[in-house]
Scaffold this active site. Structure first.
Site, mmCIF file in Angstrom:
data_model
loop_
_atom_site.group_PDB
_atom_site.id
_atom_site.type_symbol
_atom_site.label_atom_id
_atom_site.label_comp_id
_atom_site.label_asym_id
_atom_site.label_seq_id
_atom_site.Cartn_x
_atom_site.Cartn_y
_atom_site.Cartn_z
ATOM 1 N N ASP A 220 0.834 -1.189 0.000
ATOM 2 C CA ASP A 220 0.000 0.000 0.000
ATOM 3 C C ASP A 220 0.878 1.252 0.000
ATOM 4 O O ASP A 220 1.859 1.338 0.748
ATOM 5 C CB ASP A 220 -0.888 -0.023 1.249
ATOM 6 N N GLU B 55 1.756 -0.509 -5.003
ATOM 7 C CA GLU B 55 0.820 0.565 -5.340
ATOM 8 C C GLU B 55 1.707 1.792 -5.514
ATOM 9 O O GLU B 55 2.173 2.373 -4.529
ATOM 10 C CB GLU B 55 -0.201 0.785 -4.225
#
Length: 694
Positions: free
Chosen positions: A335, A372
């Site tokens: 993330d 990401e």
């Protein structure tokens, strides 16, 4: 007892410095050693608690300062099952937030129990588990199909999963769930965060909760609320055992487990938030901040873990090693990975020591690493810029595919033509060579149309705008630019024409995703057309809004059958999943040689690529096999809302085209109809048709 002086930093440099080895608990036959890192503390204490009364401190022991900011103690008081915490003291000043009375989570804790809101105790874990010889499936990247799901939401309402297992690790690996994954045809189950996390006070005050889990308390402990009641009652050791049992069962079925990991920030939020671990141990070094102690928040979550600090970077690396080795995890989706790659000046670099260590570490060999590739700080958008060995979520793919099938069509209804031609879409279909280098190839791209964050597939074709009033922020939260199209009515409608067009739009989006070069990711529920009623930021809803429904209408079962068919076709046709980009004039093994034709069967002209009035192409991909048989496919894409006649191209050595799949059909066609080169087919508005070229 004299308080030890703070240690000087180690003369060795780098996150792989041996001074950081064996941080946390190491269990011995006669006790355990605890090692904690803090370069700013003047003292650190170990507090031992009663097994049942977590407010009853049995003993307090002083850690001894060692080299390089490491504090250490070996004691028989630490044994498997023991509850403990640490306390730290140090000088007050900008950047430091020491409080010698605050009980803190030891950063390497592999077990946690809650003593109340923002009040945790670490637990010594033995971690023993019998894997029974089960190995990781090691799915090759070109055959990988990722299925992004939520541990609780996927099984919470499944009728064939026992109620006691609903929404649990055990439930996710129940035979009924495994049957679903295998029947669908996915290979790798990607779980939203499973590190122990907490809900923000703001959400709790609104009667909401942090459902997605992007708010980690600790990087080593599985979230206990996802374990069965029986495991929770038994304690953290049983929770970990249930988690490992889930992984083992999925591996036995040939399915990989990928974890969505949140190392970029923690649940301690901004200054004034909880002091539960890093903030109380060494705030200055664990979090990015200005000289005056003001946080540099590049995550939008209140704080950003400072991976320019070697000890913080090593903590992330050690966490990955633990999950990959001890828990046998197959891959990680990072993330806001750009945050992890920011240096001491808070600037992103793909050569950041942590990013390179993650790729080069022998203990992480063969593990899938998915970035990401952005955060919310300056210079945070880095799609395509991570180094060799990294896969990346391709937001440019998402946006282009949505534009082509949705917002462009919406625009064309209000104007003479769509705003752009088909060239940009074709580039994404063929592997995004304008984003990823030749050396990295198409498999560096994780292609997706939807994810947990944003509209579901069904909502994408049913809503023009977000409907997030239930989130408690007066519809301010969530993305405003969704590239969605409601096809003539906002949300639910009884207009069968609109509903049929929406269903075809979903098939076009799924067809594009699963026939593109790269690694596809499906969001759980999209195979059935799940809705969140227009909420594009449902992170705070632990309810039927976000749980998977298993009671489906006939059209939803038909959509599932389309996804099944597409994944079967993808598996059987290597031309659809090249490992490398082909190079003009060269024979590149495991690439796909691509040829492009217009609707008349002629080679695409330069003008046709960019002309908004001509949004039809025929895409021929021919494999250059190393381990599989030669294969060739033809995909026709038609992006206008008019019927068009398409003439199949004449291609050397191709005698016929056998139909494999069409988005125009409500129910997947039975493969087998054949057509000769030069035949003319009538293609319905906004549709796709796939053939095998023989």
């Amino acid at each position: 007892m004299r308080t030890p002086e703070p240690s000087e930093p180690s003369p060795h440099s780098g996150l792989l410095d041996p001074i950081f080895d064996n941080l946390g608990i190491t269990v011995h036959p006669d006790g355990a050693t605890l090692r904690v890192w803090s370069a700013s503390a003047s003292s650190i204490e170990l507090v031992i608690f009663d097994d049942t009364d977590l407010d009853w401190a049995l003993d307090t022991l002083q850690l001894v300062a060692r080299e390089g900011g490491v504090w250490e103690i070996t004691t028989p008081a630490l044994r498997p099952g023991v509850r403990y915490a640490v306390r730290a003291n140090g000088e007050h000043g900008p950047g430091n937030t020491f409080n010698p009375q605050t009980l803190l989570v030891e950063p390497y804790s592999k077990g946690l129990v809650s003593a109340g809101y923002e009040d945790w105790r670490s637990v010594v874990i033995a971690g023993e588990f019998d894997w029974g010889g089960v190995q990781k499936p090691a799915i090759p990247l070109d055959r990988t199909v990722i299925y992004e799901t939520h541990v609780k939401g996927i099984s919470k309402r499944h009728p064939d999963v026992p109620p006691s297992l609903h929404g649990t690790y055990a439930g996710l690996a129940h035979p009924a769930m495994i049957q679903h994954y295998l029947k669908l045809g996915v290979t790798s189950i990607q779980l939203l965060p499973v590190h122990q996390f907490a809900s923000e006070p703001r959400l709790l005050q609104l009667g909401l909760t942090n459902y997605w889990g992007y708010n980690s308390v600790n990087f080593f402990t599985p979230h206990s609320a996802y374990a069965t009641q029986a495991a929770r009652s038994e304690g953290p050791e049983a929770v970990l055992r249930e988690f490992k049992g889930m992984v083992k069962l999925l591996h036995e079925a040939g399915l990989e487990v990928i974890l969505d990991v949140v190392y970029n920030h923690t649940a301690e939020e901004g200054i004034g938030g909880p002091r539960s671990s890093f903030r109380g141990i060494d705030n200055r070094n664990y979090y990015r901040q200005q000289d005056d102690g003001t946080y540099i928040d590049v995550t939008g979550c209140g704080n950003a873990v400072n991976t320019a600090t070697d000890a913080a970077a090593r903590l992330v690396l050690d966490s990955l090693r633990y999950w990959a080795q001890d828990v046998q995890i197959d891959g990680f989706r990072f993330d806001l990975a750009a945050t992890l790659g920011r240096d001491a000046a808070h600037t992103f670099t793909p050569e950041h020591p942590l990013l390179r260590a993650i790729i080069d570490d022998p203990q992480l060999a063969g593990v899938k690493k998915i970035a990401e590739p952005w955060d919310v700080g300056m210079g945070g958008w880095q799609t395509g810029n991570f180094g060799d060995g990294w896969l990346e979520w391709n937001d440019r793919y998402r946006d282009r595919v949505r534009n082509f099938w949705l917002s462009d069509v919406d625009y064309a209804r209000r104007a003479a033509n769509a705003p752009v031609g088909i060239g940009g879409f074709a580039t994404r279909l063929a592997g995004s060579s304008n984003t990823f280098s030749v050396e990295r190839g198409p498999l560096a791209s994780v292609n997706f149309v939807t994810a947990h964050d944003g509209f579901t597939l069904r909502d994408l074709v049913s809503y023009d705008v977000k409907h997030n009033m239930g989130n408690g922020e007066e519809n301010r939260d969530g993305a405003n630019t969704n590239r969605s199209f409601n096809h003539g009515a906002e949300g639910p409608t009884s207009d069968e024409g609109i509903l049929a067009t929406r269903r075809k739009a979903m098939r076009n989006l799924l067809g594009t995703l699963l026939l593109s070069a790269g690694v596809p990711m499906i969001t759980a529920g999209d195979e059935f057309g799940r809705t969140q009623r227009g909420n594009n930021n449902a992170y705070c809803h632990d309810s039927a809004l976000t749980w998977m429904s298993w009671q489906n209408a006939p059209w939803q079962e038909n959509l599932f059958a389309h996804v099944q068919r597409l994944l079967t076709v993808r598996a059987e046709n290597p031309a659809l999943r090249p490992v490398h980009f082909a190079r003009l004039g060269e024979l590149t093994p495991s690439a796909s040689v691509m040829e492009w034709f217009d609707e008349s069967g002629q080679t695409m002209s330069g003008e046709r690529w960019t002309n908004p009035a001509h949004r039809t192409l025929q895409y021929m991909a021919s494999s250059t096999p190393e381990a599989e048989e030669f294969n060739r496919i033809l995909l026709i894409v038609h992006g206008n809302e008019t019927t068009i006649d398409v003439t199949l191209p004449h291609v050397e050595s191709v005698e016929r085209f056998t139909s494999l799949w069409s988005s125009a059909d409500e129910v997947p066609l039975v493969p087998g109809d054949s057509y000769e080169p030069g035949c003319t087919l009538s293609l319905p508005p906004t549709s796709m048709h796939l053939f095998q070229a023989l």
